[in-house]
Design a protein around this motif. Structure first.
Motif, PDB file in Angstrom:
ATOM      1  N   ILE A  18       0.840  -1.207   0.000  1.00 34.02           N
ATOM      2  CA  ILE A  18       0.000   0.000   0.000  1.00 34.02           C
ATOM      3  C   ILE A  18       0.871   1.251   0.000  1.00 34.02           C
ATOM      4  CG2 ILE A  18      -1.669   1.331   1.355  1.00 34.02           C
ATOM      5  CD1 ILE A  18      -2.846  -1.323   2.301  1.00 34.02           C
ATOM      6  N   ALA A 217     -15.165  -2.127  -5.016  1.00 35.96           N
ATOM      7  CA  ALA A 217     -13.872  -1.600  -4.565  1.00 35.96           C
ATOM      8  C   ALA A 217     -13.888  -1.322  -3.063  1.00 35.96           C
ATOM      9  CB  ALA A 217     -13.531  -0.329  -5.337  1.00 35.96           C
ATOM     10  N   ALA A 221     -11.548  -3.155  -0.309  1.00 37.51           N
ATOM     11  CA  ALA A 221     -10.691  -2.381   0.595  1.00 37.51           C
ATOM     12  C   ALA A 221     -10.976  -2.737   2.052  1.00 37.51           C
ATOM     13  CB  ALA A 221     -10.913  -0.884   0.359  1.00 37.51           C
ATOM     14  N   SER A 222     -12.244  -2.832   2.425  1.00 38.23           N
ATOM     15  CA  SER A 222     -12.582  -3.151   3.818  1.00 38.23           C
ATOM     16  C   SER A 222     -12.140  -4.564   4.184  1.00 38.23           C
ATOM     17  CB  SER A 222     -14.086  -2.990   4.040  1.00 38.23           C
ATOM     18  OG  SER A 222     -14.806  -3.886   3.219  1.00 38.23           O
ATOM     19  N   SER A 224      -9.677  -6.230   2.774  1.00 40.89           N
ATOM     20  CA  SER A 224      -8.220  -6.240   2.825  1.00 40.89           C
ATOM     21  C   SER A 224      -7.712  -5.681   4.141  1.00 40.89           C
ATOM     22  CB  SER A 224      -7.662  -5.430   1.651  1.00 40.89           C
ATOM     23  OG  SER A 224      -8.072  -5.979   0.421  1.00 40.89           O
TER      24      SER A 224
END
Length: 242
Positions: A18, A217, A221-222, A224
């Motif tokens: 990231i 998406a 993201a949440s 991950s």
């Protein structure tokens, strides 16, 4: 401990990757992490192949229904594996003509290329053609004009279906580009099925697809973040600490 270490490695690697998107100093670290990923992916392919062999051999040995398909799968697997590993039919590279295996295994004319072009691609096209047929059949049964909403959905589906095929051009391709009497900005050709289908796809479908993509998406993201922070440990096989 055997769960803490994988969690620690996953968290550090994930946050480094990231960070590569926002901090230039982390770019080299991200490249190293991706190199490790390629090594792990190679082992994953080996485990996947072993699991494929195990499952198909079990079907054949127990004579389960459809075991013949398992035999075909194994034969195709071994032919493709041998053709790729030993570069069967590969032409030598011009820079190392003395080495018969120096060419690219995907080079046009090689046996692996022949398998891909003349077996894999036709089979894929056949599978998707059958899938399109069954989807059309299911849509025909589902899109019945039971009420006003279903009628609107049915009409739009027919316009898009015909507009995306040659039938739409054949049915409405003869509409002229002349303006409709009394409407200076509207032409007869604006009502052709391909044009109407394009309007539906651009004006109604695209915003819906973008909303779905944004939702996906956010979900990725949440999820991950839950994995990186150790909240979700399902990928380790259990939520319980060993």
């Amino acid at each position: 401990m055997k769960r803490t270490i994988p969690l620690f490695i996953s968290a550090v690697t994930g946050f480094v990757l990231i960070g590569t998107a926002f901090i230039p100093k982390f770019v080299d670290w991200g490249n190293d992490a991706m190199a490790w990923f390629n090594i792990l992916a190679a082992f994953a392919f080996i485990l996947g192949g072993g699991n494929l062999l195990k499952m198909q051999l079990q079907k054949i040995s127990s004579q389960q229904p459809g075991w013949g398909y398992a035999a075909v799968t194994l034969i195709a697997f071994f032919i493709t594996l041998v053709a790729g590993l030993f570069k069967i039919g590969v032409y030598p590279n011009v820079n190392a003509a003395q080495l018969s295996w120096s060419g690219d295994f995907l080079q046009e004319g090689s046996f692996f290329w022949w398998l891909y072009e003349y077996i894999y691609n036709p089979l894929s096209a056949t599978m998707f053609a059958l899938l399109a047929f069954y989807i059309s059949s299911a849509a025909f049964r589902a899109f019945r004009a039971k009420n006003s909403e279903a009628t609107v959905l049915l009409v739009i589906a027919v316009i898009v279906l015909l507009g995306r095929t040659y039938a739409g051009e054949w049915l409405t391709g003869g509409l002229s580009d002349e303006n409709i009497l009394g409407f200076q900005e509207v032409k007869y050709s604006d009502f052709s099925l391909p044009h109407l289908s394009q309007i539906i796809m651009d004006v109604f479908t695209t915003p819906g697809m973008r909303a779905i993509t944004i939702g996906i998406a956010l979900g990725v993201a949440s999820t991950s973040l839950k994995v990186l922070l150790g909240v979700d440990r399902s990928y380790l096989g259990s939520d319980q600490e060993a």
